[in-house]
Design a protein around this motif. Structure first.
Motif, PDB file in Angstrom:
ATOM      1  N   ALA A 101      35.900  27.681  34.312  1.00  0.00           N
ATOM      2  CA  ALA A 101      37.358  27.584  33.792  1.00  0.00           C
ATOM      3  C   ALA A 101      37.820  29.015  33.438  1.00  0.00           C
ATOM      4  O   ALA A 101      36.910  29.742  33.030  1.00  0.00           O
ATOM      5  CB  ALA A 101      37.570  26.741  32.913  1.00  0.00           C
ATOM      6  N   PRO A 102      38.927  29.488  33.706  1.00  0.00           N
ATOM      7  CA  PRO A 102      39.039  30.886  33.518  1.00  0.00           C
ATOM      8  C   PRO A 102      39.267  31.105  31.747  1.00  0.00           C
ATOM      9  O   PRO A 102      39.619  30.239  31.078  1.00  0.00           O
ATOM     10  CB  PRO A 102      40.797  31.130  34.038  1.00  0.00           C
ATOM     11  N   ALA A 103      38.875  32.287  31.618  1.00  0.00           N
ATOM     12  CA  ALA A 103      38.681  32.636  30.062  1.00  0.00           C
ATOM     13  C   ALA A 103      40.232  32.838  29.677  1.00  0.00           C
ATOM     14  O   ALA A 103      40.887  33.457  30.252  1.00  0.00           O
ATOM     15  CB  ALA A 103      38.019  33.720  29.824  1.00  0.00           C
ATOM     16  N   PRO A 104      40.522  32.369  28.611  1.00  0.00           N
ATOM     17  CA  PRO A 104      41.750  32.511  27.654  1.00  0.00           C
ATOM     18  C   PRO A 104      42.048  33.998  27.630  1.00  0.00           C
ATOM     19  O   PRO A 104      40.971  34.657  27.240  1.00  0.00           O
ATOM     20  CB  PRO A 104      41.918  31.858  26.474  1.00  0.00           C
ATOM     21  N   THR A 105      43.207  34.622  27.714  1.00  0.00           N
ATOM     22  CA  THR A 105      43.475  35.804  27.564  1.00  0.00           C
ATOM     23  C   THR A 105      44.543  36.281  26.427  1.00  0.00           C
ATOM     24  O   THR A 105      45.165  35.277  26.307  1.00  0.00           O
ATOM     25  CB  THR A 105      44.447  36.492  28.795  1.00  0.00           C
ATOM     26  N   ALA A 106      44.162  37.189  25.694  1.00  0.00           N
ATOM     27  CA  ALA A 106      44.954  37.520  24.620  1.00  0.00           C
ATOM     28  C   ALA A 106      46.509  38.080  24.997  1.00  0.00           C
ATOM     29  O   ALA A 106      46.569  38.803  25.954  1.00  0.00           O
ATOM     30  CB  ALA A 106      44.280  38.333  23.588  1.00  0.00           C
TER      31      ALA A 106
END
Length: 75
Positions: free
Chosen positions: A50-55
């Protein structure tokens, strides 16, 4: 891949009318497929994580601050 060999042997044995041999290898293939299926699902998840959450980045528009500071980003 470990299941394909016994399945192939079972098909060839059934084609040669060696029914008992075909049944034994079919049971072996099913016995190998039961633990192989969860392992394959887990390996598939590792291939496409899963893609890492971005700030969130800085705002791209003027933001009014308290205290009379109304400077815009970039000038």
């Amino acid at each position: 891949m470990a299941v394909a060999g016994p399945v192939l042997v079972a098909l060839v044995a059934y084609h040669l009318r060696l029914v008992r041999t075909a049944i034994v290898f079919l049971v072996l293939a099913v016995g190998l497929a039961v633990p192989a299926l969860p392992i394959a699902v887990h390996a598939g998840r590792d291939l496409n994580p899963a893609p890492a959450p971005t700030a969130p980045g800085p705002p791209g528009h003027c933001v009014e601050h308290s205290g009379g500071d109304t400077r815009c980003p970039g000038g």
